[in-house]
Design an enzyme around this catalytic site. Structure first.
Site, PDB file in Angstrom:
ATOM      1  N   ASP A 127       0.801  -1.231   0.000  1.00 13.71           N
ATOM      2  CA  ASP A 127       0.000   0.000   0.000  1.00 13.71           C
ATOM      3  C   ASP A 127       0.828   1.272   0.000  1.00 13.71           C
ATOM      4  O   ASP A 127       0.351   2.334   0.407  1.00 13.71           O
ATOM      5  CB  ASP A 127      -0.981   0.012   1.175  1.00 13.71           C
ATOM      6  CG  ASP A 127      -2.113   1.015   0.959  1.00 13.71           C
ATOM      7  OD1 ASP A 127      -2.393   1.344  -0.211  1.00 13.71           O
ATOM      8  OD2 ASP A 127      -2.700   1.469   1.948  1.00 13.71           O
ATOM      9  N   ASP A 165      -4.240  -5.186  -4.960  1.00 12.44           N
ATOM     10  CA  ASP A 165      -3.535  -3.939  -5.306  1.00 12.44           C
ATOM     11  C   ASP A 165      -2.076  -4.115  -5.707  1.00 12.44           C
ATOM     12  O   ASP A 165      -1.458  -3.177  -6.198  1.00 12.44           O
ATOM     13  CB  ASP A 165      -3.582  -2.903  -4.178  1.00 12.44           C
ATOM     14  CG  ASP A 165      -4.975  -2.351  -3.944  1.00 12.44           C
ATOM     15  OD1 ASP A 165      -5.916  -2.802  -4.610  1.00 12.44           O
ATOM     16  OD2 ASP A 165      -5.123  -1.465  -3.095  1.00 12.44           O
ATOM     17  N   ASP A 316     -12.919   1.663   5.720  1.00 12.73           N
ATOM     18  CA  ASP A 316     -11.859   1.871   4.745  1.00 12.73           C
ATOM     19  C   ASP A 316     -10.731   2.729   5.303  1.00 12.73           C
ATOM     20  O   ASP A 316      -9.677   2.842   4.678  1.00 12.73           O
ATOM     21  CB  ASP A 316     -12.423   2.561   3.497  1.00 12.73           C
ATOM     22  CG  ASP A 316     -13.454   1.700   2.785  1.00 12.73           C
ATOM     23  OD1 ASP A 316     -13.307   0.464   2.810  1.00 12.73           O
ATOM     24  OD2 ASP A 316     -14.409   2.250   2.207  1.00 12.73           O
TER      25      ASP A 316
END
Length: 342
Positions: A127, A165, A316
């Site tokens: 991330d 991701d 989130d």
């Protein structure tokens, strides 16, 4: 770009942001790879002929919230929340030790002749230092973690969504270039290790169409990361893109990958994405709804399943009044359930 990633909680499942786009007809030639649990010995539970083949966690945050609300006399809210608690959602095993969660879930799923769904989310440099920063400290630690993860699956029926991701961050440049080769190698090794388990299906994450608008940009990174040896790719993890948009995008990417199959996260896409500023639309957007319940009945040969990969009701991040990423947020969960048409 829409993107969302989450901190992992030991017994909670979390999700990531992925988008959706438009596409073209698929030339997929492979048979569907999800749906049939392995044959069980006589006397064991047999999955019903109809309904989802995936396992429902009886101690999910939603299930525990129902118990609490019923004790408080909030029967109507508790009943609404059953729209989440009674449906299967993926588990995200912890980065320190994934084994206990996996073994407990696969044993329980096996007793019901169902398939457990997991997310492997522990890639180094995860991330890009944002909401779900972290992951394994180095490649050696990641290899050990994946080996433990796979070993815990044993011969159980399982689906693993691999590293949400991770590939899309290579494409968008968020992950620094010096980590690209290592990441692609680790993903390929992870696919190889997981596929040694005889009844495990693996889907390498491919982001979403709202994030990487041109699916062609994903093709070579996915190939370098070993997608040819996986059962397919995943789309829309923790995002809100509609079924139609994501399926179209998935078919375009499938065609470009020679007919590779895919799965789609429909956990919170019932009302589609939030209109407005793209930079914040992914983070706890108001007015969203649960999407298509998990199923292998997709009507599209290349689309193996609609799954709830992100656990509905988990935050989130600390935006719009939410708790930390990955933390259970009962009010948001209730809104998703209340707005649901499914």
């Amino acid at each position: 770009m829409s993107r969302l990633i989450h901190t992992l909680a030991a017994l909670s499942a979390l999700g990531l942001a992925v988008g959706c786009s438009a596409g073209s007809p698929s030339g997929a030639g492979e048979a569907s790879v999800i749906g049939g649990a392995t044959e069980k010995p006589a006397g064991e539970a047999v999955r019903p002929a109809s309904g989802s083949p995936f396992w429902v966690d009886p101690s999910s945050p939603a299930a525990r919230q129902i118990d609490a609300w019923e004790r408080q006399g909030r029967e109507k809210d508790a009943e609404l929340l059953r729209r989440i608690a009674d449906r299967p959602a993926a588990l995200w095993p912890a980065g320190d030790d994934p084994v206990p969660m996996i073994k407990e879930a696969t044993r329980a799923a096996g007793r019901e002749n169902r398939t457990a769904v997991f997310v492997a989310y522990n890639i180094p440099h995860r991330d890009c230092g944002q909401h779900s920063a972290g992951g394994a400290p180095d490649s050696a630690a990641y290899r050990d973690w994946i080996d433990a993860f796979a070993g815990a699956l044993g011969d159980s029926d399982a689906v693993v969504v691999l590293e949400p991701d991770a590939v899309a961050h290579i494409v968008d440049g968020c992950t620094p270039g010096e980590y690209h080769d290592e990441r692609e190698q680790l993903l390929g090794e992870a696919i190889d290790r997981l596929k040694r388990q005889p009844n495990t299906k693996v889907y390498l994450d491919a982001g979403n169409p709202a994030w990487i608008n041109d699916p062609g940009k994903l093709v070579e990174p996915l190939r370098r990361a070993g997608v040819a040896d996986a059962d397919g790719f995943s789309l829309n993890v923790s995002n809100f893109q509609t079924d139609a948009t994501t399926k179209a995008y998935g078919l375009r990417l499938s065609d470009a990958l020679g007919g590779k199959h895919f799965v789609v996260d429909t956990s919170r896409n019932g009302n589609g994405p939030l209109n407005g500023e793209r930079g914040t639309a992914w983070c706890n957007p108001p007015g969203r709804a649960l999407g298509t319940p998990p199923t292998t009945d997709t009507g599209e040969p290349a689309l193996d399943a609609y799954l709830w990969i992100k656990r509905p009701g988990e935050s989130d991040g600390e935006c719009r009044g939410g708790p930390a990423a990955g933390q259970w947020w009962p009010d948001y969960a209730l809104g998703l359930a209340r707005n649901s048409k499914a």
